[in-house]
Design a protein around this motif. Sequence first.
Motif, PDB file in Angstrom:
ATOM      1  N   PRO A 250       4.301 -19.390  -2.298  1.00  0.00           N
ATOM      2  CA  PRO A 250       2.911 -19.184  -1.842  1.00  0.00           C
ATOM      3  C   PRO A 250       2.162 -18.242  -2.770  1.00  0.00           C
ATOM      4  O   PRO A 250       2.758 -17.375  -3.408  1.00  0.00           O
ATOM      5  N   ARG A 251       0.835 -18.408  -2.807  1.00  0.00           N
ATOM      6  CA  ARG A 251       0.002 -17.507  -3.634  1.00  0.00           C
ATOM      7  C   ARG A 251      -0.419 -16.287  -2.832  1.00  0.00           C
ATOM      8  O   ARG A 251      -0.970 -15.331  -3.372  1.00  0.00           O
ATOM      9  N   ALA A 252      -0.159 -16.337  -1.502  1.00  0.00           N
ATOM     10  CA  ALA A 252      -0.549 -15.199  -0.653  1.00  0.00           C
ATOM     11  C   ALA A 252       0.275 -15.200   0.627  1.00  0.00           C
ATOM     12  O   ALA A 252       0.756 -16.255   1.062  1.00  0.00           O
ATOM     13  N   ILE A 253       0.410 -14.012   1.191  1.00  0.00           N
ATOM     14  CA  ILE A 253       1.004 -13.856   2.523  1.00  0.00           C
ATOM     15  C   ILE A 253      -0.057 -13.210   3.404  1.00  0.00           C
ATOM     16  O   ILE A 253      -0.660 -12.206   3.001  1.00  0.00           O
ATOM     17  N   VAL A 254      -0.284 -13.801   4.579  1.00  0.00           N
ATOM     18  CA  VAL A 254      -1.209 -13.178   5.533  1.00  0.00           C
ATOM     19  C   VAL A 254      -0.387 -12.814   6.761  1.00  0.00           C
ATOM     20  O   VAL A 254       0.148 -13.689   7.451  1.00  0.00           O
ATOM     21  N   ASN A 255      -0.265 -11.512   7.012  1.00  0.00           N
ATOM     22  CA  ASN A 255       0.673 -11.042   8.040  1.00  0.00           C
ATOM     23  C   ASN A 255      -0.017 -10.723   9.364  1.00  0.00           C
ATOM     24  O   ASN A 255      -0.581  -9.649   9.549  1.00  0.00           O
ATOM     25  N   PHE A 256       0.063 -11.687  10.295  1.00  0.00           N
ATOM     26  CA  PHE A 256      -0.438 -11.472  11.658  1.00  0.00           C
ATOM     27  C   PHE A 256       0.692 -11.066  12.598  1.00  0.00           C
ATOM     28  O   PHE A 256       0.420 -10.582  13.693  1.00  0.00           O
ATOM     29  N   ALA A 257       1.936 -11.359  12.232  1.00  0.00           N
ATOM     30  CA  ALA A 257       3.046 -11.206  13.179  1.00  0.00           C
ATOM     31  C   ALA A 257       3.128  -9.771  13.678  1.00  0.00           C
ATOM     32  O   ALA A 257       3.164  -8.827  12.892  1.00  0.00           O
ATOM     33  N   ALA A 258       3.142  -9.622  14.992  1.00  0.00           N
ATOM     34  CA  ALA A 258       3.222  -8.273  15.579  1.00  0.00           C
ATOM     35  C   ALA A 258       3.442  -8.397  17.080  1.00  0.00           C
ATOM     36  O   ALA A 258       3.177  -9.446  17.672  1.00  0.00           O
ATOM     37  N   GLU A 259       3.916  -7.325  17.657  1.00  0.00           N
ATOM     38  CA  GLU A 259       3.762  -7.114  19.097  1.00  0.00           C
ATOM     39  C   GLU A 259       2.387  -6.482  19.229  1.00  0.00           C
ATOM     40  O   GLU A 259       2.076  -5.506  18.534  1.00  0.00           O
TER      41      GLU A 259
ATOM     42  N   VAL B 285     -11.845 -11.640   2.725  1.00  0.00           N
ATOM     43  CA  VAL B 285     -11.113 -10.527   2.104  1.00  0.00           C
ATOM     44  C   VAL B 285     -10.032 -11.089   1.177  1.00  0.00           C
ATOM     45  O   VAL B 285      -9.824 -10.598   0.068  1.00  0.00           O
ATOM     46  N   LEU B 286      -9.374 -12.150   1.620  1.00  0.00           N
ATOM     47  CA  LEU B 286      -8.335 -12.769   0.789  1.00  0.00           C
ATOM     48  C   LEU B 286      -8.940 -13.263  -0.529  1.00  0.00           C
ATOM     49  O   LEU B 286      -8.332 -13.139  -1.600  1.00  0.00           O
ATOM     50  N   GLU B 287     -10.147 -13.791  -0.428  1.00  0.00           N
ATOM     51  CA  GLU B 287     -10.800 -14.395  -1.590  1.00  0.00           C
ATOM     52  C   GLU B 287     -11.360 -13.331  -2.536  1.00  0.00           C
ATOM     53  O   GLU B 287     -11.242 -13.448  -3.752  1.00  0.00           O
ATOM     54  N   ALA B 288     -11.934 -12.275  -1.978  1.00  0.00           N
ATOM     55  CA  ALA B 288     -12.727 -11.373  -2.836  1.00  0.00           C
ATOM     56  C   ALA B 288     -12.394  -9.894  -2.679  1.00  0.00           C
ATOM     57  O   ALA B 288     -12.983  -9.070  -3.377  1.00  0.00           O
ATOM     58  N   GLY B 289     -11.473  -9.554  -1.783  1.00  0.00           N
ATOM     59  CA  GLY B 289     -11.164  -8.137  -1.574  1.00  0.00           C
ATOM     60  C   GLY B 289     -10.464  -7.529  -2.790  1.00  0.00           C
ATOM     61  O   GLY B 289      -9.798  -8.232  -3.556  1.00  0.00           O
ATOM     62  N   THR B 290     -10.627  -6.228  -2.947  1.00  0.00           N
ATOM     63  CA  THR B 290      -9.988  -5.524  -4.062  1.00  0.00           C
ATOM     64  C   THR B 290      -8.612  -5.031  -3.641  1.00  0.00           C
ATOM     65  O   THR B 290      -8.503  -4.322  -2.624  1.00  0.00           O
ATOM     66  N   PRO B 291      -7.553  -5.386  -4.392  1.00  0.00           N
ATOM     67  CA  PRO B 291      -6.210  -4.939  -4.000  1.00  0.00           C
ATOM     68  C   PRO B 291      -6.151  -3.425  -3.795  1.00  0.00           C
ATOM     69  O   PRO B 291      -6.753  -2.661  -4.553  1.00  0.00           O
TER      70      PRO B 291
ATOM     71  N   LEU C  66       2.965   1.812   5.317  1.00  0.00           N
ATOM     72  CA  LEU C  66       3.937   1.165   4.428  1.00  0.00           C
ATOM     73  C   LEU C  66       3.222   0.228   3.447  1.00  0.00           C
ATOM     74  O   LEU C  66       3.537   0.210   2.250  1.00  0.00           O
ATOM     75  N   VAL C  67       2.263  -0.522   3.969  1.00  0.00           N
ATOM     76  CA  VAL C  67       1.527  -1.461   3.104  1.00  0.00           C
ATOM     77  C   VAL C  67       0.828  -0.677   1.990  1.00  0.00           C
ATOM     78  O   VAL C  67       0.892  -1.027   0.804  1.00  0.00           O
ATOM     79  N   ARG C  68       0.168   0.410   2.371  1.00  0.00           N
ATOM     80  CA  ARG C  68      -0.514   1.261   1.385  1.00  0.00           C
ATOM     81  C   ARG C  68       0.477   1.783   0.337  1.00  0.00           C
ATOM     82  O   ARG C  68       0.212   1.750  -0.872  1.00  0.00           O
ATOM     83  N   ALA C  69       1.651   2.231   0.809  1.00  0.00           N
ATOM     84  CA  ALA C  69       2.640   2.814  -0.104  1.00  0.00           C
ATOM     85  C   ALA C  69       3.175   1.769  -1.090  1.00  0.00           C
ATOM     86  O   ALA C  69       3.458   2.096  -2.248  1.00  0.00           O
ATOM     87  N   TYR C  70       3.298   0.511  -0.632  1.00  0.00           N
ATOM     88  CA  TYR C  70       3.805  -0.531  -1.541  1.00  0.00           C
ATOM     89  C   TYR C  70       2.798  -0.844  -2.641  1.00  0.00           C
ATOM     90  O   TYR C  70       3.165  -1.300  -3.716  1.00  0.00           O
ATOM     91  N   HIS C  71       1.539  -0.594  -2.371  1.00  0.00           N
ATOM     92  CA  HIS C  71       0.540  -0.735  -3.440  1.00  0.00           C
ATOM     93  C   HIS C  71       0.615   0.463  -4.371  1.00  0.00           C
ATOM     94  O   HIS C  71       0.725   0.322  -5.595  1.00  0.00           O
ATOM     95  N   HIS C  72       0.573   1.644  -3.777  1.00  0.00           N
ATOM     96  CA  HIS C  72       0.504   2.870  -4.579  1.00  0.00           C
ATOM     97  C   HIS C  72       1.758   3.035  -5.447  1.00  0.00           C
ATOM     98  O   HIS C  72       1.671   3.396  -6.621  1.00  0.00           O
TER      99      HIS C  72
ATOM    100  N   LEU D 265       2.120  -3.516  -5.599  1.00  0.00           N
ATOM    101  CA  LEU D 265       1.968  -4.791  -4.881  1.00  0.00           C
ATOM    102  C   LEU D 265       0.486  -4.970  -4.511  1.00  0.00           C
ATOM    103  O   LEU D 265      -0.132  -4.053  -3.962  1.00  0.00           O
ATOM    104  N   PRO D 266      -0.100  -6.136  -4.819  1.00  0.00           N
ATOM    105  CA  PRO D 266      -1.542  -6.326  -4.556  1.00  0.00           C
ATOM    106  C   PRO D 266      -1.824  -6.583  -3.071  1.00  0.00           C
ATOM    107  O   PRO D 266      -1.906  -7.726  -2.630  1.00  0.00           O
ATOM    108  N   VAL D 267      -1.973  -5.515  -2.324  1.00  0.00           N
ATOM    109  CA  VAL D 267      -2.142  -5.616  -0.866  1.00  0.00           C
ATOM    110  C   VAL D 267      -3.615  -5.480  -0.480  1.00  0.00           C
ATOM    111  O   VAL D 267      -4.413  -4.873  -1.200  1.00  0.00           O
TER     112      VAL D 267
END
Length: 355
Positions: free
Chosen positions: A73-82, A237-243, A168-174, A178-180
């Motif tokens: 895939p070219r992208a992952i969109v993470n909705f999975a949650a409680e 955001v997927l199309e034009a957001g800044t990682p 965690l998502v922020r830390a994986y970018h920093h 990772l382009p989050v």
Amino acid sequence: MILVTGGAGFIGANFVLDWLAQKDEPVINLDKLTYAGNLETLASLQGDCRHIFVQGDIGDSALVSSLLAQHKPRAIVNFAAESHVDRSIHGPEAFIETNVVGTFRLLEAAKAYWGELSGDDKTDFRFLHVSTDEVYGSLAKDDSAFRETNRYEPNSPYSASKAASDHLVRAYHHTYGLPVLTTNCSNNYGPYHFPEKLIPLMIVNALAGKNLPVYGDGQQIRDWLYVKDHCSAIRRVLEAGTPGETYNVGGWNEKANIDIVHTICKLMDQLRPRDDGRSYCEQITFVADRPGHDRRYAIDARKIEQELGWKPAETFDTGIRKTVQWYLDNQDWVRNVQSGAYREWVEKNYGRRAP
Ligand code: NAD
Ligand code: TYD
């Protein structure tokens, strides 16, 4: 193609349906099918080769890695949650498992996969994490709406677990580059919403002649966004957001809970009047408050509007009318989600909340 997680839940399924209605880009949909996941919502995609459904857990590293390797895939969109605050109060552990550990494992798998990509595939890859305004805590009456720069002050086990996942998502970018992208959205409403949350619960209870249980004084404020507007924001955001950036998503619709319930009752009085001619408002019952109940959420959506040109299409008036009508027209879907497990939940959450 894109990998969507949690795509059999309320927002994820609306996202998948809208995506495939607008584009031919296929979707792999990874969902554990907890009580909140429902394949009936995706029934219209049966036989559609653009939709590949896989039942599984975002925390299953081997499964996620093999899906990434196979489908690229070219992208992952993470909705999975409680996603339900009341359930997080009764049983927080599942929230830590999926929202924190699950997101961590998904990030690890995404990092390994992205690390092997090269050229445009690597530059263009995105990990979009769907989060909530609840991470910012509770506002006083006159406080300004949440901006992306607000401090995180989560108050429930649910919001704390989402806050942890955002960090965690922020830390994986920093740390790893990772382009989050992270979106923090306000309360959603619309079709296919599981009737444990305020709006669908009130519609379903009203129709069944049951009490409409308003917690505390009903003056808590939420900022409502029609689910399809949330889906269009995520696509944008997927199309034009800044990682590395986060975007608050909201519809500028702050409403007190009691006003929402009155609005639903009045719409139902018009669209499906009670047999006895009286108003559904008579079914409203004030019940014991939620522990730690956040008083007010409000989203300042100027960043996504100004930087990405996104705006919601629905007002609250148009969105709530469509929603009530959808529930009136889809009674079979409603009946099928009210399983034994649903009835047990209703007993657990409302059984001891006598007015
Ligand atoms: P939902 O509870 O309706 O659906 C969640 C989906 O995730 C379900 O299909 C469930 O089976 C699946 N799931 C749960 N654990 C999983 C796991 N470990 N692995 C794979 N799949 C799993 O939730 P929703 O309302 O659609 O919310 C989607 C996302 O949006 C969540 O991350 C939530 O925090 C966020 N969000 C929701 C709202 C809202 O008002 N509903 C507002 C802002 C943000
Ligand atoms: P909910 O839909 O659970 O979303 P969240 O807690 O994530 O905002 O609840 C929305 C508001 O409605 C919240 O202030 C709690 C209130 N509420 C009730 O008053 N009665 C209910 O039966 C439910 C489910 C919620």
